[in-house]
Enzyme design. Structure first.
Site, PDB file in Angstrom:
ATOM      1  N   ASN A 115       0.861  -1.186   0.000  1.00 50.41           N
ATOM      2  CA  ASN A 115       0.000   0.000   0.000  1.00 50.41           C
ATOM      3  C   ASN A 115       0.901   1.241   0.000  1.00 50.41           C
ATOM      4  OD1 ASN A 115       0.818   0.547   2.704  1.00 50.41           O
ATOM      5  ND2 ASN A 115      -0.898  -0.648   3.527  1.00 50.41           N
ATOM      6  N   ARG A 116       0.297   2.417   0.018  1.00 48.91           N
ATOM      7  CA  ARG A 116       1.084   3.655  -0.093  1.00 48.91           C
ATOM      8  C   ARG A 116       2.114   3.794   1.027  1.00 48.91           C
ATOM      9  NH1 ARG A 116      -3.763   7.753  -1.664  1.00 48.91           N
ATOM     10  NH2 ARG A 116      -4.590   6.791   0.218  1.00 48.91           N
ATOM     11  N   ALA A 117       1.670   3.582   2.272  1.00 46.57           N
ATOM     12  CA  ALA A 117       2.573   3.756   3.421  1.00 46.57           C
ATOM     13  C   ALA A 117       3.727   2.756   3.364  1.00 46.57           C
ATOM     14  CB  ALA A 117       1.800   3.600   4.730  1.00 46.57           C
ATOM     15  N   GLU A 118       3.420   1.511   3.005  1.00 44.94           N
ATOM     16  CA  GLU A 118       4.454   0.474   2.926  1.00 44.94           C
ATOM     17  C   GLU A 118       5.478   0.799   1.841  1.00 44.94           C
ATOM     18  OE1 GLU A 118       1.739  -3.329   4.425  1.00 44.94           O
ATOM     19  OE2 GLU A 118       1.793  -2.794   2.304  1.00 44.94           O
ATOM     20  N   ASP A 146      -5.856  -8.252   2.256  1.00 43.51           N
ATOM     21  CA  ASP A 146      -5.948  -9.718   2.142  1.00 43.51           C
ATOM     22  C   ASP A 146      -6.843 -10.110   0.977  1.00 43.51           C
ATOM     23  OD1 ASP A 146      -4.466  -9.833   4.469  1.00 43.51           O
ATOM     24  OD2 ASP A 146      -6.117 -10.489   5.747  1.00 43.51           O
TER      25      ASP A 146
END
Length: 309
Positions: free
Chosen positions: A195-198, A263
């Site tokens: 995702n964006r943060a990761e 998931d």
């Protein structure tokens, strides 16, 4: 292109990763504790669900495909409960037990339909048990149509580089939901789905779409990935591959709970790839599945009928 139900029923996906039991205590909140300024929850109902990587396998199963799950649990009550829940869903379950491990449990206290508190119980598995998991992987992998690694950072995928290498040598598509800032351990995968943060933790902040594109394609080349799928919440998702990129907009619907949405996205993506679709054909379907599941409470799943009706 939507796969037929019989075609999906033949698709086989092996999910490997961190097993977890999700517990929910539901109750009424009618007063504040005299001991501290916290609500008193009178627990009326307890609920247990399959969590983390095990929930990914459950998502594969509810879509109508053949799901197998390989993971490590403790020889404790939550571990046995998780095994019973998994087997009850029809998932082919291959759990390795570590007597020194506490099976990961996330306990959420719910009052007035809101999460008031979460308590986590966890530690990391033993390397000898992880070696047994790698042996089991070598036996299970040849029969699969897609391999999915769901990394929750709990230590269950310490041996992932060797498993990716073995799967790719056997021409199996490898899909990974990543964790942490070291993506070199995912080298050679077919696709990873941060995702964006990761992704920001790995490539740093980007200041424009052009900057993002350049950084992602550089990372993709360095790691030898076929593709990277960036999930962007309300902005949908973007697939970066050798052809360039494909962006699909988020499905407009009420967002109730984002728990487990990642998931569902990667489970749907792996299931469609296992059924013979290309990544570019699978991404819009995975995006639709993510849009459905955020309208449900807690870790949830999507059925074939919900997705294709």
């Amino acid at each position: 292109m939507n796969p037929t139900k019989p075609k999906l029923a033949k698709a086989r996906v092996l999910v490997v990763g961190d097993a977890m039991l999700d517990r929910y205590w539901h109750g009424a909140v009618e007063r504040i504790s005299p001991e501290a300024p916290v609500p008193v929850v009178k627990v009326a109902r307890e609920e247990e669900r399959i969590g983390a990587a095990a929930n990914v396998a459950y998502n594969v199963s509810t879509l109508g495909a053949q799901a197998s799950f390989l993971g490590v649990v403790g020889d404790d009550e939550p571990g046995h409960k998780l095994e019973a829940l998994l087997k009850g869903t029809g998932i082919h379950t291959h759990l390795k037990r570590d007597a020194g491990l506490r099976t990961t449990v996330k306990l959420r206290v719910i009052g007035r339909q809101q999460q008031l508190l979460r308590m986590d119980f966890e530690n990391e598995p033993d390397h000898e048990v992880l070696a047994l998991q790698t042996e089991a992987f070598a036996q299970l992998m040849p029969q699969q149509d897609a391999i999915l690694f769901s990394d929750y950072g709990k230590g269950g995928l310490a041996h992932i580089p060797a498993m990716i290498e073995a799967a790719r040598a056997a021409n199996k598509p490898v899909l990974i939901d990543p964790k942490g800032s070291d993506y070199t351990r995912y080298r050679g995968a077919t696709v990873i789905t941060p995702n964006r943060a990761e992704l920001q933790d790995v490539i740093g902040r980007w200041n424009s779409e052009d900057d993002l594109r350049a950084r992602v394609q550089r990372l993709r080349t360095e790691l030898g990935l076929d593709a990277l799928l960036l999930t962007r919440s309300e902005e949908g998702m973007t697939l970066f591959d050798a052809q360039g990129e494909l962006t699909v907009k988020a499905q407009a619907r009420e967002v109730f709970d984002v728990t487990g949405a990642g998931d569902t996205v990667i489970a749907t993506l792996a299931t469609m790839v296992a059924a013979g679709l290309s990544l570019r054909e699978a991404v819009p379907i995975a995006n639709r599945a993510g849009g459905i599941v955020v309208g449900k409470f807690g870790t949830a799943t999507v059925s074939y009928e919900e997705l294709f009706s």
